[in-house]
Design a protein around this motif. Structure first.
Motif, PDB file in Angstrom:
ATOM      1  N   THR A 100       0.814  -1.226   0.000  1.00  0.00           N
ATOM      2  CA  THR A 100       0.000   0.000   0.000  1.00  0.00           C
ATOM      3  C   THR A 100       0.844   1.272   0.000  1.00  0.00           C
ATOM      4  OG1 THR A 100      -0.087   0.155   2.405  1.00  0.00           O
ATOM      5  CG2 THR A 100      -1.811  -1.176   1.317  1.00  0.00           C
ATOM      6  N   GLY A 101       2.148   1.141   0.193  1.00  0.00           N
ATOM      7  CA  GLY A 101       3.029   2.299   0.240  1.00  0.00           C
ATOM      8  C   GLY A 101       3.191   2.893   1.627  1.00  0.00           C
ATOM      9  N   ALA A 102       2.468   2.363   2.603  1.00  0.00           N
ATOM     10  CA  ALA A 102       2.568   2.849   3.976  1.00  0.00           C
ATOM     11  C   ALA A 102       3.839   2.317   4.637  1.00  0.00           C
ATOM     12  CB  ALA A 102       1.348   2.407   4.777  1.00  0.00           C
ATOM     13  N   SER A 103       4.215   2.898   5.743  1.00  0.00           N
ATOM     14  CA  SER A 103       5.344   2.411   6.527  1.00  0.00           C
ATOM     15  C   SER A 103       5.092   0.954   6.908  1.00  0.00           C
ATOM     16  CB  SER A 103       5.489   3.276   7.778  1.00  0.00           C
ATOM     17  OG  SER A 103       6.549   2.814   8.569  1.00  0.00           O
ATOM     18  N   SER A 104       6.103   0.091   6.710  1.00  0.00           N
ATOM     19  CA  SER A 104       5.906  -1.328   7.001  1.00  0.00           C
ATOM     20  C   SER A 104       7.247  -2.033   7.182  1.00  0.00           C
ATOM     21  CB  SER A 104       5.145  -2.009   5.856  1.00  0.00           C
ATOM     22  OG  SER A 104       5.096  -3.406   6.061  1.00  0.00           O
ATOM     23  N   ALA A 105       7.306  -2.893   8.186  1.00  0.00           N
ATOM     24  CA  ALA A 105       8.483  -3.734   8.391  1.00  0.00           C
ATOM     25  C   ALA A 105       8.222  -5.151   7.882  1.00  0.00           C
ATOM     26  CB  ALA A 105       8.862  -3.763   9.865  1.00  0.00           C
ATOM     27  N   THR A 106       7.074  -5.370   7.217  1.00  0.00           N
ATOM     28  CA  THR A 106       6.743  -6.704   6.715  1.00  0.00           C
ATOM     29  C   THR A 106       6.614  -6.774   5.189  1.00  0.00           C
ATOM     30  OG1 THR A 106       4.381  -6.321   7.060  1.00  0.00           O
ATOM     31  CG2 THR A 106       5.593  -7.397   8.859  1.00  0.00           C
ATOM     32  N   GLU A 107       6.358  -5.661   4.525  1.00  0.00           N
ATOM     33  CA  GLU A 107       6.210  -5.666   3.061  1.00  0.00           C
ATOM     34  C   GLU A 107       7.564  -5.889   2.387  1.00  0.00           C
ATOM     35  OE1 GLU A 107       3.570  -5.707   1.266  1.00  0.00           O
ATOM     36  OE2 GLU A 107       2.063  -5.120   2.709  1.00  0.00           O
ATOM     37  N   PRO A 108       7.606  -6.740   1.345  1.00  0.00           N
ATOM     38  CA  PRO A 108       8.864  -6.900   0.595  1.00  0.00           C
ATOM     39  C   PRO A 108       9.058  -5.724  -0.358  1.00  0.00           C
ATOM     40  CG  PRO A 108       7.168  -8.303  -0.353  1.00  0.00           C
ATOM     41  CD  PRO A 108       6.567  -7.654   0.863  1.00  0.00           C
ATOM     42  N   ARG A 109      10.217  -5.073  -0.267  1.00  0.00           N
ATOM     43  CA  ARG A 109      10.494  -3.903  -1.102  1.00  0.00           C
ATOM     44  C   ARG A 109      11.983  -3.812  -1.429  1.00  0.00           C
ATOM     45  NH1 ARG A 109       7.444   0.292   2.976  1.00  0.00           N
ATOM     46  NH2 ARG A 109       5.321  -0.195   2.350  1.00  0.00           N
ATOM     47  N   ILE A 110      12.260  -3.327  -2.611  1.00  0.00           N
ATOM     48  CA  ILE A 110      13.611  -2.926  -2.991  1.00  0.00           C
ATOM     49  C   ILE A 110      13.495  -1.484  -3.441  1.00  0.00           C
ATOM     50  CG2 ILE A 110      15.507  -3.252  -4.613  1.00  0.00           C
ATOM     51  CD1 ILE A 110      14.791  -6.197  -4.700  1.00  0.00           C
ATOM     52  N   GLN A 111      14.392  -0.650  -2.967  1.00  0.00           N
ATOM     53  CA  GLN A 111      14.341   0.780  -3.252  1.00  0.00           C
ATOM     54  C   GLN A 111      15.699   1.248  -3.764  1.00  0.00           C
ATOM     55  OE1 GLN A 111      12.517   3.415  -0.203  1.00  0.00           O
ATOM     56  NE2 GLN A 111      14.596   4.211   0.010  1.00  0.00           N
ATOM     57  N   GLY A 112      15.686   2.162  -4.727  1.00  0.00           N
ATOM     58  CA  GLY A 112      16.941   2.702  -5.225  1.00  0.00           C
ATOM     59  C   GLY A 112      16.751   4.036  -5.921  1.00  0.00           C
ATOM     60  N   ARG A 113      17.871   4.661  -6.223  1.00  0.00           N
ATOM     61  CA  ARG A 113      17.863   5.963  -6.896  1.00  0.00           C
ATOM     62  C   ARG A 113      17.601   5.786  -8.387  1.00  0.00           C
ATOM     63  NH1 ARG A 113      23.093   7.580  -7.106  1.00  0.00           N
ATOM     64  NH2 ARG A 113      23.585   5.388  -6.903  1.00  0.00           N
ATOM     65  N   VAL A 114      17.055   6.833  -9.014  1.00  0.00           N
ATOM     66  CA  VAL A 114      16.853   6.873 -10.462  1.00  0.00           C
ATOM     67  C   VAL A 114      17.699   8.008 -11.014  1.00  0.00           C
ATOM     68  CG1 VAL A 114      15.203   7.240 -12.337  1.00  0.00           C
ATOM     69  CG2 VAL A 114      14.482   6.007 -10.285  1.00  0.00           C
ATOM     70  N   SER A 115      18.423   7.734 -12.097  1.00  0.00           N
ATOM     71  CA  SER A 115      19.227   8.751 -12.771  1.00  0.00           C
ATOM     72  C   SER A 115      19.381   8.326 -14.229  1.00  0.00           C
ATOM     73  CB  SER A 115      20.596   8.881 -12.095  1.00  0.00           C
ATOM     74  OG  SER A 115      21.321   9.971 -12.647  1.00  0.00           O
ATOM     75  N   THR A 116      20.188   9.056 -14.966  1.00  0.00           N
ATOM     76  CA  THR A 116      20.487   8.659 -16.347  1.00  0.00           C
ATOM     77  C   THR A 116      21.733   7.787 -16.401  1.00  0.00           C
ATOM     78  OG1 THR A 116      21.676  10.733 -16.709  1.00  0.00           O
ATOM     79  CG2 THR A 116      19.351  10.646 -17.397  1.00  0.00           C
ATOM     80  N   SER A 117      22.533   7.764 -15.320  1.00  0.00           N
ATOM     81  CA  SER A 117      23.687   6.865 -15.226  1.00  0.00           C
ATOM     82  C   SER A 117      24.150   6.777 -13.779  1.00  0.00           C
ATOM     83  CB  SER A 117      24.842   7.349 -16.113  1.00  0.00           C
ATOM     84  OG  SER A 117      25.356   8.566 -15.623  1.00  0.00           O
ATOM     85  N   GLY A 118      24.743   5.670 -13.420  1.00  0.00           N
ATOM     86  CA  GLY A 118      25.338   5.486 -12.109  1.00  0.00           C
ATOM     87  C   GLY A 118      24.381   5.264 -10.955  1.00  0.00           C
ATOM     88  N   ALA A 119      23.123   5.010 -11.227  1.00  0.00           N
ATOM     89  CA  ALA A 119      22.144   4.777 -10.156  1.00  0.00           C
ATOM     90  C   ALA A 119      21.679   3.328 -10.187  1.00  0.00           C
ATOM     91  CB  ALA A 119      20.958   5.725 -10.317  1.00  0.00           C
ATOM     92  N   GLU A 120      20.840   2.973  -9.241  1.00  0.00           N
ATOM     93  CA  GLU A 120      20.283   1.615  -9.218  1.00  0.00           C
ATOM     94  C   GLU A 120      19.325   1.396 -10.383  1.00  0.00           C
ATOM     95  OE1 GLU A 120      22.279   2.686  -5.988  1.00  0.00           O
ATOM     96  OE2 GLU A 120      20.290   3.573  -6.140  1.00  0.00           O
ATOM     97  N   MET A 121      18.669   2.466 -10.857  1.00  0.00           N
ATOM     98  CA  MET A 121      17.846   2.397 -12.058  1.00  0.00           C
ATOM     99  C   MET A 121      18.233   3.567 -12.952  1.00  0.00           C
ATOM    100  SD  MET A 121      13.721   2.601 -12.648  1.00  0.00           S
ATOM    101  CE  MET A 121      13.448   0.942 -12.016  1.00  0.00           C
TER     102      MET A 121
END
Length: 146
Positions: A100-121
């Motif tokens: 749901t996007g709420a704060s959670s210590a149980t939801e599976p998530r991977i998070q990273g930065r977005v850029s045109t180069s050198g980021a996770e996405m």
């Protein structure tokens, strides 16, 4: 590059299942602004785009085979979404199907930065325009050597 992984995903991988299973039928959400301090925190910024298989809203899956600690989207799958708002992409989250996007210590998530180069996405442009289709030609997750 450093992903931020939620407590829920780490716990699942350690005890009950795989990263692939945890994110089954998941989606990638792209947001404006800086990423939250942890993947357990609530989403911040404006949701610019939600990406899944064929942009159909049903999520997508990772491949059944990993190579050298890397798992990618299913090669034949086309990942895309239609931009929901106009803005500059700052970070993304790969979330499970029920997140749901709420704060959670149980939801599976991977998070990273977005850029045109050198980021996770890396995207061709971080300037997303409402109503325009956003493809994601390549997507993979790597697990570092312990």
């Amino acid at each position: 590059m450093t992903y931020k992984v939620s407590t829920g995903l780490r716990n699942q991988m350690l005890v009950t299942g795989s990263l692939r299973a945890a994110l089954l039928n998941g989606k990638i959400r792209i947001f404006t602004g800086s990423e939250p301090a942890s993947a357990d925190a609530a989403e911040t910024g404006t949701l610019l785009c939600e990406i899944d298989k064929d942009g159909a809203g049903a999520g997508f899956n990772l491949d059944t085979t990993a190579v050298d600690g890397i798992v990618a989207k299913v090669v034949a799958d086309v990942l895309k979404g239609t931009n929901l708002a106009t803005g500059t992409a700052g970070y993304y989250r790969h979330v499970g199907s029920a997140d749901t996007g709420a704060s959670s210590a149980t939801e599976p998530r991977i998070q990273g930065r977005v850029s045109t180069s050198g980021a996770e996405m890396n995207l061709g442009s971080t300037a997303l325009v409402s109503g325009i289709e956003q493809p994601l030609d390549e997507y993979s997750i790597n697990l570092p050597t312990f």
